[in-house]
Scaffold this active site. Structure first.
Site, mmCIF file in Angstrom:
data_model
loop_
_atom_site.group_PDB
_atom_site.id
_atom_site.type_symbol
_atom_site.label_atom_id
_atom_site.label_comp_id
_atom_site.label_asym_id
_atom_site.label_seq_id
_atom_site.Cartn_x
_atom_site.Cartn_y
_atom_site.Cartn_z
ATOM 1 N N ASP A 1 0.894 -1.132 -0.069
ATOM 2 C CA ASP A 1 0.008 -0.052 0.112
ATOM 3 C C ASP A 1 0.755 1.192 0.043
ATOM 4 O O ASP A 1 2.189 1.227 0.584
ATOM 5 C CB ASP A 1 -0.891 -0.046 1.222
ATOM 6 C CG ASP A 1 -2.281 0.970 0.979
ATOM 7 O OD1 ASP A 1 -3.195 0.331 0.803
ATOM 8 O OD2 ASP A 1 -1.944 2.238 0.890
ATOM 9 N N PHE B 1 -16.967 -8.879 -6.616
ATOM 10 C CA PHE B 1 -18.203 -8.906 -6.235
ATOM 11 C C PHE B 1 -18.310 -8.827 -4.759
ATOM 12 O O PHE B 1 -19.359 -9.075 -4.436
ATOM 13 C CB PHE B 1 -18.793 -9.717 -6.992
ATOM 14 C CG PHE B 1 -18.679 -9.831 -8.462
ATOM 15 C CD1 PHE B 1 -19.732 -8.883 -9.074
ATOM 16 C CD2 PHE B 1 -17.961 -10.435 -9.261
ATOM 17 C CE1 PHE B 1 -19.838 -8.669 -10.668
ATOM 18 C CE2 PHE B 1 -17.904 -10.195 -10.711
ATOM 19 C CZ PHE B 1 -18.540 -9.243 -11.364
ATOM 20 N N GLU C 1 -18.960 -5.735 1.680
ATOM 21 C CA GLU C 1 -18.254 -5.531 2.855
ATOM 22 C C GLU C 1 -19.150 -6.251 4.158
ATOM 23 O O GLU C 1 -20.463 -6.287 4.012
ATOM 24 C CB GLU C 1 -18.193 -4.167 3.173
ATOM 25 C CG GLU C 1 -17.014 -3.579 2.211
ATOM 26 C CD GLU C 1 -16.864 -1.855 2.423
ATOM 27 O OE1 GLU C 1 -17.277 -1.200 3.344
ATOM 28 O OE2 GLU C 1 -16.585 -1.343 1.409
ATOM 29 N N CYS D 1 -19.692 1.747 -3.025
ATOM 30 C CA CYS D 1 -19.910 0.963 -4.446
ATOM 31 C C CYS D 1 -21.125 1.658 -5.083
ATOM 32 O O CYS D 1 -20.878 2.303 -6.041
ATOM 33 C CB CYS D 1 -19.815 -0.393 -4.180
ATOM 34 S SG CYS D 1 -18.090 -1.212 -3.739
#
Ligand code: NAD
Length: 441
Positions: A31, A153, A156, A261
């Site tokens: 990251d 897909f 969370e 999303c």
């Protein structure tokens, strides 16, 4: 065992890294934010996702999973590079691709052997080709590579479970051998693998999210009509959902969708269509209905509080955009709290997990330690997130400690008849039995 580099340790990247390491691969996750990598090295998760800490710890201990901020270290042995960086909403709803560009440039500048770039970020149609161009142009010397789209897909709150048990894996590439190699990586998941071209794979992701958002806005529109006519949308949804052609999922009426999303992906798809001279009227309506759901909280409160929220104390239960996550991106709670404050109301609030993220985003409400501390002295309570701990509240105690027994249930958790019997003024969304007179035509 394959060597994989994962770029971005957010909700998608960290879960992907943990899952692929758990399947026996060697994964180096990278990251750009040093603090996140430092935390991960101490086994502190930078996000909340059920079960994730255990899987990360297990795979770090086995030597299959490690973390770095160095592209050279992440790419050293990698055959696959998974791009999992954010693609937030930019100007006019267009997906902001700055992080994808940075990742692609850094991969190009660092790669020293052939590799397959697997894009898991949700990106506008055509981005795969664009990424391939960036890499070709930025490589110091030509090295073979292929770009494969593999949209994610996961949801969370159940991300790990979803990644390990997908309904399907979608792979898009113009390079069939590269797509086959990525397919091999996914075989242990035992899900159907759909191989198509890059642009089609990218579109499958947007079309899927837009469809789910549409299903939610559809049932919410039905809820509004149910409410006007005295029907109960929960039972309507159960009756509809029993039809296999419709299916019962995503038919929960309420305050509408939020999160990182659906809102941004619907906006990005609308933008893509508009740029091509198309008029995405259905998607416009989906967005409009969703915004109206949030506003309905204020309308219902005004209705029950003599038209004026000024000086009233309103408790908000739940801040995260859905249960089992700490994600506050485009959370309905933020819109509702800001609207309440604007109306002059005092706001008290509590969330089991998302308080820290919420405090960084919104100022004004009093942050409490539990639902009862919120309810104390409130003129009304609004349930925004359907956390389990809000499903069995001690209602008698709530009624005792509230100034006025008014509940707006943004997730239709409670039974309207029972709530009214207990003496609450209760409003769900589309529950028909709302205490008002409905005229038969
Ligand atoms: P996120 O914001 O949680 O994580 C993105 C991470 O990428 C951050 O940690 C950020 O620091 C890092 N990053 C950004 N630029 C970088 C760079 N150049 N190099 C290294 N690291 C970099 O985002 P997310 O929720 O994990 O979403 C990632 C993508 O997956 C998005 O396109 C999203 O639409 C898509 N997606 C998300 C979900 C979800 O539920 N969150 C589900 C499916 C798909």
């Amino acid at each position: 065992m394959k060597n994989i580099a994962v770029i971005g340790v957010g909700y998608v990247g960290l879960v992907t890294a943990a899952a692929y390491a758990d399947l026996g691969n060697r994964v180096v996750a990278l990251d750009a934010v040093e603090e996140k990598i430092e935390k991960l090295k101490q086994n502190i998760m930078p996000i909340y996702e059920p079960g994730l800490a255990e899987v990360v710890a297990r795979n770090v201990a086995s030597g299959r999973l490690s973390f770095t901020t160095s592209y050279a270290e992440a790419l050293k042995d990698a055959r696959f590079v998974f791009i999992c960086v954010g693609t937030p909403s930019g100007v006019d709803g267009e997906a902001d691709l700055q992080y994808v560009r940075q990742a692609a440039e850094q991969v190009a500048e660092t790669m020293e052997h052939p590799m397959i770039i697997v894009n898991k970020s949700t990106v506008p149609v055509g981005t795969g080709d664009w990424v391939a161009d960036i890499i070709k142009n930025k490589q110091p010397r030509p090295i073979d590579f292929a770009v494969v789209s593999c949209p994610e897909f996961l949801r969370e709150g159940s991300a790990l479970l979803d990644v390990m048990n997908p309904d399907r894996t979608v792979l898009g590439s113009l390079d069939r051998d590269a797509a086959d190699e990525v397919a091999q990586l996914h075989l242990p998941l035992r899900a159907p693998i759909i191989v198509t071209d890059l642009r089609t794979a990218e579109m499958i992701k947007y079309a899927s999210n837009a469809f789910l958002a549409t299903k939610i806005s559809f049932i919410n529109e039905i809820a509004t009509i149910c409410e006007a006519l005295g029907a109960d949308v929960k039972e309507v949804a159960a009756g509809m959902g029993a039809d296999r052609r419709i299916g019962k999922m995503f038919l929960d009426a309420g305050i509408g969708y939020g999160g990182s999303c659906f809102p941004k992906d619907v906006s990005a798809l609308k933008h893509m269509a508009t740029v091509q001279g198309q008029h995405p009227q259905l998607l416009e309506a989906v967005t409009e209905i969703n915004a109206y759901q949030r506003h309905q909280v204020i309308l219902k409160l005004r209705d029950l509080l003599d038209g004026d929220l000024k000086g009233k104390t309103v408790g908000v239960l739940g801040l995260a955009f859905k249960p089992n996550t700490d994600d506050m991106r485009d959370a309905p709670a933020v819109t509702v709290i800001e609207a309440l404050l604007k109306e002059g109301a005092k706001v008290k609030t509590y969330d089991p997990v998302a308080m820290e993220n919420a405090q960084a985003m919104i100022s004004g409400p009093a942050f409490c330690n539990n639902p009862y501390e919120v309810a104390e002295g409130c003129d009304a309570l609004v349930i925004i997130t359907e956390w389990n701990e809000f499903k069995q509240l001690d209602l008698a105690r709530l009624k005792d400690i509230m100034k006025q027994p008014i509940i707006i249930d943004g997730r239709n958790i409670y039974d309207p008849a029972m709530m009214m019997d207990m003496g609450f003024q209760y409003r769900g969304f589309g529950r028909g039995y709302n205490g008002s007179q409905v005229n038969a035509q």
